[in-house]
Design a protein around this motif. Sequence first.
Motif, mmCIF file in Angstrom:
data_model
loop_
_atom_site.group_PDB
_atom_site.id
_atom_site.type_symbol
_atom_site.label_atom_id
_atom_site.label_comp_id
_atom_site.label_asym_id
_atom_site.label_seq_id
_atom_site.Cartn_x
_atom_site.Cartn_y
_atom_site.Cartn_z
ATOM 1 N N ALA A 87 0.842 -1.198 0.000
ATOM 2 C CA ALA A 87 0.000 0.000 0.000
ATOM 3 C C ALA A 87 0.878 1.248 0.000
ATOM 4 O O ALA A 87 1.823 1.359 0.784
ATOM 5 C CB ALA A 87 -0.911 -0.006 1.218
ATOM 6 N N GLY A 88 0.580 2.169 -0.907
ATOM 7 C CA GLY A 88 1.356 3.393 -1.028
ATOM 8 C C GLY A 88 2.548 3.293 -1.964
ATOM 9 O O GLY A 88 3.215 4.297 -2.238
ATOM 10 N N ASP A 89 2.816 2.098 -2.506
ATOM 11 C CA ASP A 89 3.941 1.932 -3.434
ATOM 12 C C ASP A 89 3.580 2.437 -4.824
ATOM 13 O O ASP A 89 2.445 2.273 -5.295
ATOM 14 C CB ASP A 89 4.345 0.464 -3.538
ATOM 15 C CG ASP A 89 5.194 -0.006 -2.369
ATOM 16 O OD1 ASP A 89 5.570 0.849 -1.530
ATOM 17 O OD2 ASP A 89 5.486 -1.213 -2.298
ATOM 18 N N VAL A 90 4.570 3.022 -5.481
ATOM 19 C CA VAL A 90 4.455 3.478 -6.868
ATOM 20 C C VAL A 90 5.652 2.924 -7.629
ATOM 21 O O VAL A 90 6.788 3.024 -7.159
ATOM 22 C CB VAL A 90 4.452 5.016 -6.969
ATOM 23 C CG1 VAL A 90 4.373 5.459 -8.426
ATOM 24 C CG2 VAL A 90 3.301 5.606 -6.158
ATOM 25 N N LYS A 91 5.425 2.339 -8.799
ATOM 26 C CA LYS A 91 6.513 1.790 -9.601
ATOM 27 C C LYS A 91 6.323 2.156 -11.064
ATOM 28 O O LYS A 91 5.188 2.254 -11.552
ATOM 29 C CB LYS A 91 6.584 0.265 -9.471
ATOM 30 C CG LYS A 91 6.973 -0.236 -8.078
ATOM 31 C CD LYS A 91 7.042 -1.755 -8.055
ATOM 32 C CE LYS A 91 7.374 -2.284 -6.662
ATOM 33 N NZ LYS A 91 8.755 -1.949 -6.249
ATOM 34 N N ALA A 92 7.435 2.345 -11.746
ATOM 35 C CA ALA A 92 7.420 2.551 -13.193
ATOM 36 C C ALA A 92 7.481 1.201 -13.888
ATOM 37 O O ALA A 92 8.195 0.293 -13.455
ATOM 38 C CB ALA A 92 8.607 3.410 -13.610
ATOM 39 N N LEU A 93 6.716 1.048 -14.965
ATOM 40 C CA LEU A 93 6.719 -0.158 -15.780
ATOM 41 C C LEU A 93 6.970 0.214 -17.233
ATOM 42 O O LEU A 93 6.588 1.315 -17.673
ATOM 43 C CB LEU A 93 5.378 -0.893 -15.687
ATOM 44 C CG LEU A 93 4.883 -1.351 -14.312
ATOM 45 C CD1 LEU A 93 3.471 -1.920 -14.451
ATOM 46 C CD2 LEU A 93 5.819 -2.382 -13.703
ATOM 47 N N SER A 94 7.571 -0.695 -17.977
ATOM 48 C CA SER A 94 7.765 -0.505 -19.421
ATOM 49 C C SER A 94 7.300 -1.759 -20.144
ATOM 50 O O SER A 94 7.985 -2.798 -20.100
ATOM 51 C CB SER A 94 9.247 -0.249 -19.737
ATOM 52 O OG SER A 94 9.697 0.954 -19.173
ATOM 53 N N VAL B 72 2.716 3.496 -15.173
ATOM 54 C CA VAL B 72 2.934 3.624 -13.737
ATOM 55 C C VAL B 72 1.891 2.764 -13.027
ATOM 56 O O VAL B 72 0.725 2.735 -13.424
ATOM 57 C CB VAL B 72 2.865 5.097 -13.277
ATOM 58 C CG1 VAL B 72 1.480 5.697 -13.530
ATOM 59 C CG2 VAL B 72 3.232 5.231 -11.806
ATOM 60 N N ILE B 73 2.337 2.030 -12.018
ATOM 61 C CA ILE B 73 1.447 1.201 -11.230
ATOM 62 C C ILE B 73 1.530 1.649 -9.775
ATOM 63 O O ILE B 73 2.609 1.990 -9.289
ATOM 64 C CB ILE B 73 1.800 -0.295 -11.377
ATOM 65 C CG1 ILE B 73 0.776 -1.180 -10.652
ATOM 66 C CG2 ILE B 73 3.216 -0.596 -10.894
ATOM 67 C CD1 ILE B 73 0.944 -2.672 -10.951
ATOM 68 N N PHE B 74 0.386 1.696 -9.092
ATOM 69 C CA PHE B 74 0.405 2.070 -7.678
ATOM 70 C C PHE B 74 -0.709 1.331 -6.942
ATOM 71 O O PHE B 74 -1.730 0.975 -7.517
ATOM 72 C CB PHE B 74 0.282 3.591 -7.492
ATOM 73 C CG PHE B 74 -1.018 4.199 -7.935
ATOM 74 C CD1 PHE B 74 -2.047 4.447 -7.029
ATOM 75 C CD2 PHE B 74 -1.211 4.572 -9.261
ATOM 76 C CE1 PHE B 74 -3.239 5.027 -7.422
ATOM 77 C CE2 PHE B 74 -2.405 5.152 -9.685
ATOM 78 C CZ PHE B 74 -3.421 5.381 -8.755
ATOM 79 N N ARG B 75 -0.453 1.099 -5.656
ATOM 80 C CA ARG B 75 -1.454 0.488 -4.800
ATOM 81 C C ARG B 75 -1.954 1.554 -3.837
ATOM 82 O O ARG B 75 -1.169 2.159 -3.095
ATOM 83 C CB ARG B 75 -0.886 -0.705 -4.026
ATOM 84 C CG ARG B 75 -1.981 -1.484 -3.271
ATOM 85 C CD ARG B 75 -1.411 -2.596 -2.409
ATOM 86 N NE ARG B 75 -0.779 -3.653 -3.163
ATOM 87 C CZ ARG B 75 -1.406 -4.660 -3.751
ATOM 88 N NH1 ARG B 75 -2.742 -4.711 -3.704
ATOM 89 N NH2 ARG B 75 -0.748 -5.605 -4.392
ATOM 90 N N VAL C 122 -5.269 -1.701 -6.778
ATOM 91 C CA VAL C 122 -4.140 -1.469 -7.680
ATOM 92 C C VAL C 122 -4.633 -0.758 -8.934
ATOM 93 O O VAL C 122 -5.709 -1.069 -9.461
ATOM 94 C CB VAL C 122 -3.461 -2.793 -8.072
ATOM 95 C CG1 VAL C 122 -2.345 -2.555 -9.083
ATOM 96 C CG2 VAL C 122 -2.904 -3.490 -6.829
ATOM 97 N N ALA C 123 -3.849 0.203 -9.412
ATOM 98 C CA ALA C 123 -4.179 0.920 -10.640
ATOM 99 C C ALA C 123 -2.946 1.003 -11.526
ATOM 100 O O ALA C 123 -1.817 1.090 -11.024
ATOM 101 C CB ALA C 123 -4.698 2.320 -10.331
ATOM 102 N N VAL C 124 -3.168 0.971 -12.828
ATOM 103 C CA VAL C 124 -2.101 1.161 -13.816
ATOM 104 C C VAL C 124 -2.551 2.245 -14.785
ATOM 105 O O VAL C 124 -3.646 2.173 -15.351
ATOM 106 C CB VAL C 124 -1.793 -0.140 -14.579
ATOM 107 C CG1 VAL C 124 -0.744 0.126 -15.662
ATOM 108 C CG2 VAL C 124 -1.300 -1.224 -13.626
ATOM 109 N N LEU C 125 -1.715 3.245 -14.956
ATOM 110 C CA LEU C 125 -2.006 4.369 -15.839
ATOM 111 C C LEU C 125 -0.844 4.575 -16.798
ATOM 112 O O LEU C 125 0.283 4.144 -16.531
ATOM 113 C CB LEU C 125 -2.193 5.665 -15.026
ATOM 114 C CG LEU C 125 -3.188 5.654 -13.867
ATOM 115 C CD1 LEU C 125 -3.105 6.980 -13.112
ATOM 116 C CD2 LEU C 125 -4.604 5.417 -14.365
#
Length: 347
Positions: free
Chosen positions: A29-36, A43-46, A52-55
């Motif tokens: 919870a509260g993590d943000v990560k970059a994805l390629s 960007v994915i975040f909880r 979980v969301a991916v934008l």
Amino acid sequence: MAETAYAYMEPGLYARGWHIVLFSQELSAGDVKALSYFDRELVIFRGESGSVAVLDAYCPHLGAHLASDGGRPHGDTIACPFHGWRFDSQGTCVDIPYAKKIPEKAVHALKSWPVIEKNGFIAIWYDPMGNPPEDYLPDIAPWGPDGWGDWRFQRSRIRAQPCDVIENIVDVAHFAHVHGGEVKSFENRFGERTVTQLSTVQRSATAGMVMPEGAPFDMNALHEEAVENAADAWGDATYHGPSIMYYYTESRSADLNFASWWVNYHTPVNAEEVDLCSAVIVSSLTDEPLPDEFREMYPLTAHLAFGQDVVIWRDKTYRESPILCDGDGPINKLRRWYDQFYRPLSG
């Protein structure tokens, strides 16, 4: 440019379907990560609630990456680290801290990606045509804190094509040259969105074996021991969609009786690279618990078995019109099945 026999050979196309991007244990919870993935930055975040969301990664304002400087999570939303524009899980701009009114164009300017979290993994739905997600990923009931525990996984990024990877599900002949095994039985079954391999493979002293680099133990010695102490083992591997494979196996011998679930996946990064991953959980088939040493070693051996294929995939080229023989397995049938994920849905 000459026409290709299969849509998946067309440059710039990626398979429609669910693709794993992380395991749940990697995103608190509260993590943000970059994805390629899919030649796009995401960007994915909880959120605070656990969702979980991916934008798409770049803010529609002035283009800042939403994961820059670790990201700015706020409850179940994420704020741009550049000017504080805040977006919810659907990509809707819900706040601009210094504006009296959110511009109409900004409201739905950021693409969100359908997400599913189950079985301890997080997957996103890819479809350039915008079709709704399909419900084809089954539950793996033994996974979890009340079952067999969490996944032990190993991920790598290599230069390879997804079509190279998925052909393993029908490639009966490679066991005797890559995995040191003699095939006792082998069958493929095709469904609408699934392809299954039912196999019994026994360790063989005369079979060849690929040696991945960096093995934490002597693979030859382990192979010799497995030949001497032959186990009654079988496996059921099924691709659910174009990139996620579930594998269930049972093994019985004089020393150990165990079952294991694997999740193997390949998610395309761009036109030349894929992320490959093998994840494992294991449990005893009897009332006797598995030895701690075995529980630690088995995931490593499973990852190395997957790594034997990786050694081949990273160096091979794709033959669109291969010369096949009668012992190769239904490779062309698999290719036709796989091609559906690159063509528009009919109807």
